[in-house]
Design an enzyme around this catalytic site. Structure first.
Site, short mmCIF file in Angstrom:
data_model
loop_
_atom_site.label_atom_id
_atom_site.label_comp_id
_atom_site.label_asym_id
_atom_site.label_seq_id
_atom_site.Cartn_x
_atom_site.Cartn_y
_atom_site.Cartn_z
N GLY A 1 0.82 -1.19 0.00
CA GLY A 1 0.00 0.00 0.00
C GLY A 1 0.86 1.25 0.00
O GLY A 1 2.07 1.21 0.26
N CYS A 2 0.23 2.36 -0.28
CA CYS A 2 0.97 3.62 -0.40
C CYS A 2 1.54 4.07 0.95
O CYS A 2 2.73 4.37 1.06
CB CYS A 2 0.09 4.70 -1.02
SG CYS A 2 -1.53 4.89 -0.25
N TYR A 3 0.70 4.10 1.97
CA TYR A 3 1.21 4.48 3.30
C TYR A 3 2.26 3.47 3.78
O TYR A 3 3.33 3.88 4.26
CB TYR A 3 0.07 4.55 4.32
CG TYR A 3 -0.82 5.77 4.25
CD1 TYR A 3 -0.28 7.05 4.37
CD2 TYR A 3 -2.19 5.65 4.10
CE1 TYR A 3 -1.10 8.18 4.34
CE2 TYR A 3 -3.02 6.78 4.08
CZ TYR A 3 -2.47 8.03 4.19
OH TYR A 3 -3.28 9.13 4.18
N GLU B 1 6.98 10.25 -0.93
CA GLU B 1 6.87 9.45 -2.14
C GLU B 1 5.66 9.96 -2.91
O GLU B 1 4.80 10.65 -2.34
CB GLU B 1 6.65 7.97 -1.80
CG GLU B 1 5.32 7.75 -1.07
CD GLU B 1 4.96 6.30 -0.78
OE1 GLU B 1 5.86 5.48 -0.60
OE2 GLU B 1 3.75 6.02 -0.71
#
Lengths: 343, 343, 343, 343
Positions: free
Chosen positions: B148-150, B309
């Site tokens: 996932g992004c986090y 990011e």
């Protein structure tokens, strides 16, 4: 205290009416309706109102509106036209922020809004609520049709020129741009932050519903036929309308700056900026003022008018309150005196 | 040329895969599916792709994916788990950007995602696609579960400290903030420009679905129990994640700057910033790089790690392509070499 | 490999040249100058370039530019005109992104830029670098004057209409809006986020320096006198120009959509959008494409053209590289093939 | 009517004082000074004030301030300390929005502000103007030191926990984020829209000047030593501060929601949000309210407090007026009753 009701309080013009009326010295909001949110505190939906209102949304059928002296419609088009007659019959004044009673030509309205009009008999009686044009009629009205956000900016911008008959009315251009709150508080992909943010585009190029309203208003001012090209754009900001208006002068000997300053000298909510300056939308954020600059590029025969307003205030809820103030004989700026938020 | 397919191409991770693969020297996108948009050119939905793709969306049932060497799932959770087994059976590699195969504890997955898992038998085989942690396993995988992004930002930020065992793993804090594209391309009121613009707030305080993934990842790195407090926030920007990580040092004698520089020296997509600097999300906009700064406030026993990011690139589609590059023996940065867009 | 140098690399067009050239297959940047930042790594000033360039800024007097095959000037006006002759004498090609060689009438240039021109003898030789107009001349040039950001959008928008002679050239309107990067990377109050953010306004109403360039370009296309009203506006976004162009058709029988599609069919960087659509600035963010829509409001005699470009790419550095590609016989889209960043 | 003067009226806290005082029923602004802008109408610099003030800036040496009952300092640090003694000697009350009199330890002030203090003898007398903490002392003060924007949010957030002694005061974390107006109205590259827009980053990681003020304030509340890690971040918005506070509970049996609601029940400008909700910065834009949520992630021993305020209102000018109201025995919310602007 004037008792005010609001129909359709879950949209941006509804919450803006509440924000402004919270500090109005002569008004008490005693009813706000929403079919979907009945029973819910308004401050639950709009946290900026926490501590300012204990009011809950009620069902439109609850009869709460009957206690009011004035009812504002902050609804999509098509709603007010079926409810207004009953309210008027009870002696309640109505200020409609929707498009239902703005267009005098019912067939034209039905063509642009793609539905039959439910109350054509009141269209003629409704007063178009642009105080700078119709203040005397507003004073006597039972039903006020508040102008659209774009039309307000375009009409106030062209007004002095058309009144004087010094431009070619057959070739006007209104290049307008609005913040995203003009699209309302509806879930949609097109106005997501990820879609409308950090971008700019024109839209509704096949024809925007404000065009017939703009044309009618300009013709009322000019007293004759007017032709206008209107191109709306979407700004990546929350609030604000900016209209850049173009016309060709038939008389170049006029002092444009003086013309505008004189015309709007006594208007509490139209501010003609100094020559050489340009109005910014942020200078009217949250305030009811419309700011205007006028100039002639390279001293030629074109006149350019720059107009800014907050689409939710002078373009909607603020102007509605200004109309109410006139209607009830209050100071026209009651509740509308706070400066805009800058920065 | 590697033939790639994309399932669920109408969301932001889908269009981002297309954007990045358009300039990948070794990949050809030969199928992109969408039930709702079948038959429509992808460039019609995403105008930035005009001139880059003639491809149309096809129905997932059309069999187009069978021609592919690799299939990316850019779908909501719950979709990949029912389709993946069939693709693997045909020898097609799968890179899943959704959450379906990230959590090894199936019961935990079902608890957080509130539905039964349709393919628990593949969960163990799936490789968690964080190259900085699992590069060797990725090389041999059939099925990659992209982080996932986090979690990507939090894991890369804590990784050197946890590997060295120099922080108190029972008390970690991850204060993260994401741009609105993290919420996907769905109509909703909460992420309208008018609601999420010019504002900032925390959300999901009752528990965000990335928490079990973060905890699992941190525990894999630490080789033992980890406890982390994770608070996500919504930024009024389109792209970008920023995580501010806090931990207490059990060993203050370590040179943090060197530790990070050494750990990430050979990583193509992790950039340790010079001491005393702070990474900005805009410095990675559109690029696959994760930038990190580390410091000790007032030279005390707290360590703070700042990580940025692009949530759609290193946090999703770029990392997926990085995984694909590893899987197919390509240079790891193939197709991912363009600098971020600044300003 | 072509050896390229950049003069004035600390501004936004400088960093944008570096970003784009980082992935250009045929170019190596071997010198970048800045008086103020000499000795400092470029990646220090622009963190998106970390890992892409080891280059440091050098003093313009260091002689580093002499090794180059081509030198880009990404400087304010007034700088290139004193340095260009020496470079040309050494056989180095020059692509000037500033305004120094754009206006053929030296007196007019001096009037608008309020300084004497230091190199009037080269003005005639300089080729105006709009490939869609001057591709053949660009191929043979020693010195290319890259068009301004606004002029690029206005010229490409009016070009098909003026070439066909089907509009009234004495009455054109260009209503343009630019993101704040158009103002450059200078400390100033007016473009602070707190001043320019969440707002919109016109500016330079007394006359913008791009007006004489626009007029000259339109006249070159029309082969006769043209009169244009140009009003620029400041958008609260980082990148992007949108021009809304208005003209009156002298011939209403033309198929505007076909006209534009045919004229730009073979142009790699002009994209005519489908009828009924509107280009968004975000659809070109970071890309060299200019997207155009054309329509006739209410099927009347007005034509409206909508044009978007990224002011730093097609409006500056991307177009400069497109010119370089033509000049050196490379594929015109070399290094410029990445899709724009959306969302 | 109270006669108020403002020193340093060209910054954002100056214009915000003017905006708020324009609708204050009991105050008249009779002097506003600026060395650089003397003679210029304030409405010329801040167009939102057109029609609200005829006032011009005057030179600080003009003696205009002597007519005032109260003088606000909206100046950078270092200015008030040399002027305040003279005003106090004339019986004029002073409300200082700068940092000059906030820190009781003069040596500590000099260390962080890197200059000698010109008026150490008044530091002890100055009352720290956080009404929720010092209301009684404010009532009697001659000189009020208004809290900084970050400290206001951090102190109000931790206050109930520290007063009750239920958290580990040796390990507090304040992760804060501010809109760009916190950086003031100074020309600088770092806060250009092109640099700070569409981005997010931490800053001042080597130590922010608000740290000693936060520590002092927390220690005053706790009655003992407190250690806090404070990391400020820059939000791409104009107004708003959000602080996310972390602490470890030493007593988990407390009902946090009730604790906060009780503590702030009678506070006119602190709003404890319902359990499970999160405050948004936009819910306080333009208003003097501070909104707070408190929760325990996963019901563990961490407590997280979310605090929002408008940095220019409760974080500066609004709180200054709140202090003035207390000082002059006015209703505490006089002039501060308008709801925040939402959307």
């Amino acid at each position: 205290m004037i008792k005010a009701g609001i129909v359709g309080g879950t949209g941006y013009t509804g919450v803006e009416l509440l924000r402004l009326l919270a500090v109005h010295p002569d008004v008490e909001v005693c009813a706000i309706t929403s079919r979907g949110e009945a029973g819910r505190p308004v401050a639950d939906l709009f946290p900026n109102l926490r501590g300012h209102y204990d009011l809950c949304f009620t069902d439109p059928a609850s009869g709460e509106l009957d206690k009011c002296d004035v009812v504002f419609f902050a609804t999509p088009h098509g709603v007010a036209q079926s409810t207004v007659p009953g309210l008027l019959a009870k002696g309640i004044k109505v200020i409609d922020l929707s498009a239902d009673f703005r267009i005098r030509d019912v067939a034209l309205w039905e063509q642009w809004y793609k539905q039959p009009h439910a109350c054509p008999e009141l269209v003629d009686e409704a007063v178009y609520g642009l105080p700078e044009l119709n203040r005397d009629k507003i004073r006597e009205a039972r039903l006020i049709a508040c102008p659209g956000c774009y039309p307000t900016s375009v009409l106030l911008g062209f007004l002095p020129l058309l009144e004087q008959g010094i431009i070619d009315a057959s070739d006007l251009i209104a290049n307008s741009a609005s913040g995203a709150s003009g699209a309302g508080r509806q879930a949609s992909i097109g106005t997501l932050l990820t879609e409308a943010g950090e971008s700019f585009k024109a839209y509704a190029t096949a024809g925007h519903r404000h065009l017939p309203e703009i044309t009618q208003g300009l013709q009322d001012i000019a007293g004759g036929k007017v032709s206008v090209t209107f191109v709306p754009h979407l700004l990546p900001i929350v609030r604000g309308i900016h209209s850049t208006l173009y016309a060709t002068l038939s008389n170049k000997d006029v002092d444009l700056q003086s013309l505008y300053e004189e015309r709007y000298r006594d208007e509490p909510f139209v501010d003609v900026m100094p020559a050489g300056s340009q109005p910014e939308t942020r200078s009217v954020k949250g305030g009811n003022t419309c700011r205007i600059s006028v100039f002639r590029p390279q001293d030629g025969d074109k006149v350019v008018v720059l107009v800014v307003e907050d689409n939710l205030v002078k373009g909607a809820s603020g102007q509605a309150i200004q109309n109410m103030n006139i209607l009830f004989g209050l100071p026209e700026n009651a509740g509308l005196m706070a400066p805009a938020l800058l920065p």
